[in-house]
Write a protein that holds these residues in place. Structure first.
Motif, PDB file in Angstrom:
ATOM      1  N   GLN A 193     -17.940 -27.861 -41.292  1.00  0.00           N
ATOM      2  CA  GLN A 193     -18.025 -27.214 -39.972  1.00  0.00           C
ATOM      3  C   GLN A 193     -19.385 -27.497 -39.358  1.00  0.00           C
ATOM      4  O   GLN A 193     -19.554 -27.408 -38.148  1.00  0.00           O
ATOM      5  CB  GLN A 193     -17.805 -25.711 -40.115  1.00  0.00           C
ATOM      6  CG  GLN A 193     -16.393 -25.378 -40.572  1.00  0.00           C
ATOM      7  CD  GLN A 193     -16.096 -23.902 -40.512  1.00  0.00           C
ATOM      8  OE1 GLN A 193     -16.659 -23.185 -39.689  1.00  0.00           O
ATOM      9  NE2 GLN A 193     -15.208 -23.441 -41.360  1.00  0.00           N
ATOM     10  N   SER A 194     -20.337 -27.821 -40.193  1.00  0.00           N
ATOM     11  CA  SER A 194     -21.650 -28.301 -39.762  1.00  0.00           C
ATOM     12  C   SER A 194     -22.370 -28.768 -41.024  1.00  0.00           C
ATOM     13  O   SER A 194     -21.955 -28.427 -42.118  1.00  0.00           O
ATOM     14  CB  SER A 194     -22.456 -27.196 -39.073  1.00  0.00           C
ATOM     15  OG  SER A 194     -23.110 -26.399 -40.038  1.00  0.00           O
ATOM     16  N   PRO A 195     -23.433 -29.561 -40.869  1.00  0.00           N
ATOM     17  CA  PRO A 195     -24.169 -29.991 -42.074  1.00  0.00           C
ATOM     18  C   PRO A 195     -25.146 -28.916 -42.561  1.00  0.00           C
ATOM     19  O   PRO A 195     -26.071 -29.229 -43.308  1.00  0.00           O
ATOM     20  CB  PRO A 195     -24.936 -31.221 -41.592  1.00  0.00           C
ATOM     21  CG  PRO A 195     -24.414 -31.534 -40.231  1.00  0.00           C
ATOM     22  CD  PRO A 195     -23.895 -30.255 -39.673  1.00  0.00           C
ATOM     23  N   PHE A 217     -16.165 -30.302 -37.951  1.00  0.00           N
ATOM     24  CA  PHE A 217     -14.726 -30.036 -37.888  1.00  0.00           C
ATOM     25  C   PHE A 217     -14.476 -28.538 -37.971  1.00  0.00           C
ATOM     26  O   PHE A 217     -14.944 -27.881 -38.899  1.00  0.00           O
ATOM     27  CB  PHE A 217     -14.030 -30.744 -39.045  1.00  0.00           C
ATOM     28  CG  PHE A 217     -14.338 -32.214 -39.109  1.00  0.00           C
ATOM     29  CD1 PHE A 217     -13.505 -33.137 -38.498  1.00  0.00           C
ATOM     30  CD2 PHE A 217     -15.484 -32.681 -39.752  1.00  0.00           C
ATOM     31  CE1 PHE A 217     -13.800 -34.494 -38.539  1.00  0.00           C
ATOM     32  CE2 PHE A 217     -15.781 -34.027 -39.799  1.00  0.00           C
ATOM     33  CZ  PHE A 217     -14.933 -34.942 -39.184  1.00  0.00           C
ATOM     34  N   ARG A 218     -13.768 -28.003 -37.013  1.00  0.00           N
ATOM     35  CA  ARG A 218     -13.419 -26.583 -37.071  1.00  0.00           C
ATOM     36  C   ARG A 218     -11.989 -26.412 -36.589  1.00  0.00           C
ATOM     37  O   ARG A 218     -11.639 -26.878 -35.498  1.00  0.00           O
ATOM     38  CB  ARG A 218     -14.379 -25.749 -36.216  1.00  0.00           C
ATOM     39  CG  ARG A 218     -15.811 -25.860 -36.707  1.00  0.00           C
ATOM     40  CD  ARG A 218     -16.800 -24.985 -35.959  1.00  0.00           C
ATOM     41  NE  ARG A 218     -18.147 -25.385 -36.355  1.00  0.00           N
ATOM     42  CZ  ARG A 218     -19.273 -24.875 -35.881  1.00  0.00           C
ATOM     43  NH1 ARG A 218     -19.226 -23.910 -34.982  1.00  0.00           N
ATOM     44  NH2 ARG A 218     -20.446 -25.314 -36.302  1.00  0.00           N
ATOM     45  N   ASP A 219     -11.210 -25.738 -37.409  1.00  0.00           N
ATOM     46  CA  ASP A 219      -9.801 -25.535 -37.070  1.00  0.00           C
ATOM     47  C   ASP A 219      -9.708 -24.230 -36.290  1.00  0.00           C
ATOM     48  O   ASP A 219      -9.289 -23.220 -36.822  1.00  0.00           O
ATOM     49  CB  ASP A 219      -8.980 -25.489 -38.365  1.00  0.00           C
ATOM     50  CG  ASP A 219      -7.492 -25.546 -38.074  1.00  0.00           C
ATOM     51  OD1 ASP A 219      -7.114 -25.576 -36.889  1.00  0.00           O
ATOM     52  OD2 ASP A 219      -6.702 -25.543 -39.033  1.00  0.00           O
ATOM     53  N   GLY A 486     -26.705 -25.151 -27.338  1.00  0.00           N
ATOM     54  CA  GLY A 486     -27.346 -25.310 -28.635  1.00  0.00           C
ATOM     55  C   GLY A 486     -27.615 -23.962 -29.259  1.00  0.00           C
ATOM     56  O   GLY A 486     -27.701 -22.951 -28.561  1.00  0.00           O
ATOM     57  N   GLY A 487     -27.707 -23.950 -30.582  1.00  0.00           N
ATOM     58  CA  GLY A 487     -28.026 -22.693 -31.251  1.00  0.00           C
ATOM     59  C   GLY A 487     -28.589 -22.975 -32.622  1.00  0.00           C
ATOM     60  O   GLY A 487     -28.258 -23.981 -33.248  1.00  0.00           O
ATOM     61  N   GLY A 488     -29.472 -22.097 -33.063  1.00  0.00           N
ATOM     62  CA  GLY A 488     -30.035 -22.290 -34.394  1.00  0.00           C
ATOM     63  C   GLY A 488     -30.869 -21.106 -34.786  1.00  0.00           C
ATOM     64  O   GLY A 488     -30.816 -20.043 -34.148  1.00  0.00           O
ATOM     65  N   MET A 490     -34.454 -19.790 -37.607  1.00  0.00           N
ATOM     66  CA  MET A 490     -35.259 -19.935 -38.802  1.00  0.00           C
ATOM     67  C   MET A 490     -34.399 -19.414 -39.952  1.00  0.00           C
ATOM     68  O   MET A 490     -33.672 -18.431 -39.779  1.00  0.00           O
ATOM     69  CB  MET A 490     -36.551 -19.124 -38.678  1.00  0.00           C
ATOM     70  CG  MET A 490     -37.517 -19.705 -37.649  1.00  0.00           C
ATOM     71  SD  MET A 490     -38.137 -21.330 -38.180  1.00  0.00           S
ATOM     72  CE  MET A 490     -37.785 -22.300 -36.706  1.00  0.00           C
ATOM     73  N   ARG A 491     -34.479 -20.083 -41.098  1.00  0.00           N
ATOM     74  CA  ARG A 491     -33.564 -19.751 -42.198  1.00  0.00           C
ATOM     75  C   ARG A 491     -34.211 -18.844 -43.229  1.00  0.00           C
ATOM     76  O   ARG A 491     -35.443 -18.784 -43.340  1.00  0.00           O
ATOM     77  CB  ARG A 491     -33.103 -21.018 -42.920  1.00  0.00           C
ATOM     78  CG  ARG A 491     -32.911 -22.225 -42.058  1.00  0.00           C
ATOM     79  CD  ARG A 491     -31.809 -22.029 -41.032  1.00  0.00           C
ATOM     80  NE  ARG A 491     -31.599 -23.294 -40.297  1.00  0.00           N
ATOM     81  CZ  ARG A 491     -30.836 -23.404 -39.227  1.00  0.00           C
ATOM     82  NH1 ARG A 491     -30.218 -22.350 -38.727  1.00  0.00           N
ATOM     83  NH2 ARG A 491     -30.697 -24.573 -38.632  1.00  0.00           N
ATOM     84  N   ILE A 492     -33.357 -18.243 -44.009  1.00  0.00           N
ATOM     85  CA  ILE A 492     -33.825 -17.540 -45.201  1.00  0.00           C
ATOM     86  C   ILE A 492     -34.266 -18.605 -46.197  1.00  0.00           C
ATOM     87  O   ILE A 492     -33.536 -19.562 -46.440  1.00  0.00           O
ATOM     88  CB  ILE A 492     -32.688 -16.707 -45.808  1.00  0.00           C
ATOM     89  CG1 ILE A 492     -32.261 -15.626 -44.808  1.00  0.00           C
ATOM     90  CG2 ILE A 492     -33.115 -16.122 -47.136  1.00  0.00           C
ATOM     91  CD1 ILE A 492     -30.975 -14.920 -45.189  1.00  0.00           C
ATOM     92  N   LEU A 533     -31.762 -26.277 -35.466  1.00  0.00           N
ATOM     93  CA  LEU A 533     -30.698 -25.942 -34.512  1.00  0.00           C
ATOM     94  C   LEU A 533     -29.750 -27.112 -34.371  1.00  0.00           C
ATOM     95  O   LEU A 533     -30.002 -28.200 -34.894  1.00  0.00           O
ATOM     96  CB  LEU A 533     -31.296 -25.505 -33.165  1.00  0.00           C
ATOM     97  CG  LEU A 533     -31.121 -26.263 -31.858  1.00  0.00           C
ATOM     98  CD1 LEU A 533     -31.651 -25.415 -30.736  1.00  0.00           C
ATOM     99  CD2 LEU A 533     -31.823 -27.588 -31.863  1.00  0.00           C
ATOM    100  N   ALA A 534     -28.651 -26.872 -33.684  1.00  0.00           N
ATOM    101  CA  ALA A 534     -27.720 -27.957 -33.390  1.00  0.00           C
ATOM    102  C   ALA A 534     -27.304 -27.842 -31.933  1.00  0.00           C
ATOM    103  O   ALA A 534     -27.038 -26.741 -31.435  1.00  0.00           O
ATOM    104  CB  ALA A 534     -26.498 -27.876 -34.291  1.00  0.00           C
ATOM    105  N   PHE A 535     -27.292 -28.983 -31.251  1.00  0.00           N
ATOM    106  CA  PHE A 535     -26.731 -29.047 -29.904  1.00  0.00           C
ATOM    107  C   PHE A 535     -25.307 -29.563 -29.991  1.00  0.00           C
ATOM    108  O   PHE A 535     -25.011 -30.436 -30.809  1.00  0.00           O
ATOM    109  CB  PHE A 535     -27.536 -29.998 -29.010  1.00  0.00           C
ATOM    110  CG  PHE A 535     -28.820 -29.412 -28.523  1.00  0.00           C
ATOM    111  CD1 PHE A 535     -28.805 -28.452 -27.523  1.00  0.00           C
ATOM    112  CD2 PHE A 535     -30.029 -29.802 -29.061  1.00  0.00           C
ATOM    113  CE1 PHE A 535     -29.986 -27.894 -27.066  1.00  0.00           C
ATOM    114  CE2 PHE A 535     -31.214 -29.251 -28.614  1.00  0.00           C
ATOM    115  CZ  PHE A 535     -31.190 -28.289 -27.616  1.00  0.00           C
TER     116      PHE A 535
HETATM  117  N1  ASP Z   1     -25.244 -24.892 -38.151  1.00  0.00           N
HETATM  118  C1  ASP Z   1     -25.381 -24.180 -36.920  1.00  0.00           C
HETATM  119  C2  ASP Z   1     -24.125 -24.371 -36.064  1.00  0.00           C
HETATM  120  O1  ASP Z   1     -23.355 -25.265 -36.331  1.00  0.00           O
HETATM  121  C3  ASP Z   1     -26.547 -24.604 -36.116  1.00  0.00           C
HETATM  122  C4  ASP Z   1     -27.821 -24.295 -36.810  1.00  0.00           C
HETATM  123  O2  ASP Z   1     -28.044 -23.136 -37.175  1.00  0.00           O
HETATM  124  O3  ASP Z   1     -28.619 -25.240 -36.921  1.00  0.00           O
HETATM  125  O4  ASP Z   1     -23.914 -23.647 -35.122  1.00  0.00           O
END
Ligand code: ASP
Length: 592
Positions: A193-195, A217-219, A486-488, A490-492, A533-535
């Motif tokens: 669904q995302s990397p 890919f998202r169903d 776009g959305g993202g 800072m991670r744990i 983040l990802a656009f």
């Molecule tokens: N993986 C997140 C998404 O697909 C984007 C991110 O947090 O970098 O929405």
């Protein structure tokens, strides 16, 4: 085969002999002379075939639309009065000297300039549809955008790295596409669904700056303008906080829009907290081009004898809000009925309104079925808070906050478009300070608003266990003209915090180990602070090209029902393939 592109010929080539290749856009017979508009990816040029070369002329007579030709000819000025100012080549034409028909074409299933062709037909013959100039322009814009982004990111030290397509489920909140494993019967890969997790692991590995333009890919539900496979510009960095990171990213977007569209974004971009966006626009992706805003009126309604308002006003999960529509008094009964039906899509049980005919006349100057339920103080409060003027209309939403926000947030956008209130131009902003979690009524549990790897604000770490609902995250969305492009976050990066968040989300220790053990392990071996983040490239290009749907900026999209009319995918596979995979197809259970 050729010396020039058709669409780039101009008067500077006057007198020169050129060789062109392309498709016949149109052929006209004019009193013994044949005109062919020859088209290639750069545009069109007019070619003239004279009868004084009989062999070539006989061939030209056979030519039909969309035949593929090679023409050698001499560039000459068009006769005065026949120039076409809409074409780069509009001042000249090419006098045909040699002609070869490279391939023939049957009559097309539709004409390229026919706007009324159904989407199914367009997708079935996409290779023809893509010959249309607007499709050519959109896909070339797409190429330009991804080229620009790659170049920009590489100049800033980002490394282009690939991540697997056959992988495990990553929870971005949608359904997975599954791929059966032949070598592990009964087991499945999921398409990403995302990397997300891989890019985090690349940070643990020390690559510091990663990007990838990649399919995800998202169903998902099909009603919205979504595609089962779509393209993300995926980015991750180490050792940057959200300030530094957002500055870097908005710089990239500012450069992109200046370079490609000549549009200047404000510097810095405006930021709005999630709470403010919900309060004023009932949306986490507010379209700031629409000058309509909500106001809260729950306090005015708490004690009215009208359950529809007083109920939600007293409910901590409720919301009572008003939306002033300037000049909305002109809306007819049936238009209001249509809007009532519209908000019902989002679960609203009705759409109360007040028309303000003559504000100075107080109650008598108003018109509304609900007036009789409202005391003067409530009415005055509403008028004051909304700033309503004579001729305006005020719509109300009263229900669970989620329903009110969905209903009025969407109504606000619809009214903006219907009433021609959408201002021209570009209104980018960051939405920040999202809540970490959202309470899911149906399943009675907290769910992550972004994804479970999003870091809480450091000063809110203490709230994780005590007040999860008040805990804000370090997430940010890039919103443009009402679209989340776009959305993202800072991670744990600390294992204890990640485990705590999993627990809060109802992911038990065992499940966490089984699904995300590799992440939890990685966080134990020197994970740096990181975020990214990802656009959505499709959405971004859709906005930049002014297209009405992401399908218009994808070369080979799926239909609304997630199928490909061109290849007829998805399709059945033969019994032997299924047996190898250990799969037997069950007939869907009969209805009822
Ligand atoms: N993986 C997140 C998404 O697909 C984007 C991110 O947090 O970098 O929405």
């Amino acid at each position: 085969m050729r010396t020039h592109y058709c669409g780039l010929l101009n008067e500077q080539l006057d007198g020169q002999t050129v060789t062109l290749t392309g498709w016949v856009n149109r052929r006209r017979d004019h009193g013994g002379v044949i005109f062919v508009d020859l088209r290639d990816r750069e545009g069109i040029v007019q070619v003239v075939f004279d009868p004084d070369r009989p062999e070539m002329f006989a061939l030209a007579e056979q030519v039909r639309n969309e035949f593929v030709l090679r023409v050698t000819g001499r560039v000459r000025p068009r006769p005065a009065g026949t120039e076409n100012p809409n074409l780069v080549s509009g001042k000249i034409e090419v006098l045909g000297l040699e002609l070869a028909i490279l391939n023939r074409s049957e009559p097309l299933p539709f004409q390229l300039d026919d706007d009324a062709v159904g989407e199914d037909t367009r997708l079935r013959y996409r290779y023809i549809d893509l010959r249309r100039p607007e499709m050519q322009q959109r896909l070339r814009l797409r190429a330009k955008v991804s080229h620009f982004l790659r170049q920009h990111l590489e100049q800033h030290g980002f490394l282009d790295m690939e991540t697997p397509v056959l992988t495990r489920a990553t929870p971005e909140g949608a359904r997975d596409y599954l791929v059966p494993s032949r070598t592990h019967p009964g087991e499945f890969f999921a398409l990403p669904q995302s990397p997300q997790l891989f890019k985090q692991l690349l940070m643990v590995a020390g690559f510091d700056r990663y990007y990838q333009i990649t399919k995800c890919f998202r169903d998902e539900d099909l009603r919205a303008d979504r595609q089962p496979e779509f393209t993300q510009v995926d980015i991750e960095t180490s050792f940057m906080d959200e300030e530094a990171f957002m500055t870097l990213i908005e710089g990239m977007m500012r450069d992109l829009f200046r370079e490609v569209l000549g549009v200047a974004f404000p510097d810095p971009l405006p930021r709005m907290s999630w709470h403010e966006a919900m309060r004023r626009y009932a949306s986490d992706k507010p379209d700031l081009r629409i000058p309509l805003e909500l106001v809260d009126v729950a306090d005015l309604m708490a004690s009215v004898e009208f359950k529809v308002f007083s109920g939600p006003a007293a409910d901590p999960q409720g919301r009572v809000a008003a939306l002033r529509v300037p000049k909305g008094g002109e809306l007819s009964r049936s238009q209001i009925d249509d809007y009532t039906k519209y908000v019902a899509i989002f679960g609203a049980k009705g759409l109360a309104y007040i028309k303000v005919n003559d504000r100075a006349a107080g109650r008598d100057g108003l018109q509304s079925p609900i007036l009789k339920f409202l005391p003067d103080e409530a009415i005055n409060g509403i008028l004051e808070r909304t700033g309503a003027e004579d001729g305006d209309l005020i719509f109300f939403g009263a229900d669970k906050a989620k329903i009110v926000n969905d209903a009025l947030g969407n109504l606000r956008v619809k009214l903006g478009h219907d009433l021609g209130l959408v201002e021209a131009g570009w209104r980018p902003l960051w939405v920040v300070d999202f809540p970490m979690f959202e309470w899911d009524d149906r399943d009675n549990r907290w769910v992550a608003l972004h994804h479970p790897f999003t870091s809480p604000k450091l000063e809110h770490l203490g709230l994780l266990e005590t007040h999860p609902g008040a805990c804000l995250s370090r997430a940010y969305d890039f919103v443009l003209n009402g679209v989340e492009v776009g959305g993202g976050s800072m991670r744990i990066y600390q294992e204890e915090v990640q485990s705590k968040v999993f627990k809060l989300l109802g992911i038990g220790e065992e499940e966490a180990q089984e699904k995300f053990g590799f992440l939890l392990d990685a966080l134990k071996y020197g994970a740096p602070p990181h975020g990214g983040l990802a656009f959505g490239l499709d959405r971004l290009v859709m906005l930049m090209s002014g297209a009405g749907s992401i399908r218009e900026v994808i070369a080979f999209p799926k239909t609304q029902s997630a199928a490909c009319p061109l290849t007829d995918a998805p399709g059945a596979v033969d019994e032997r393939q299924l047996r190898e995979l250990g799969i037997r197809i069950r007939k869907p259970a009969a209805e009822g």
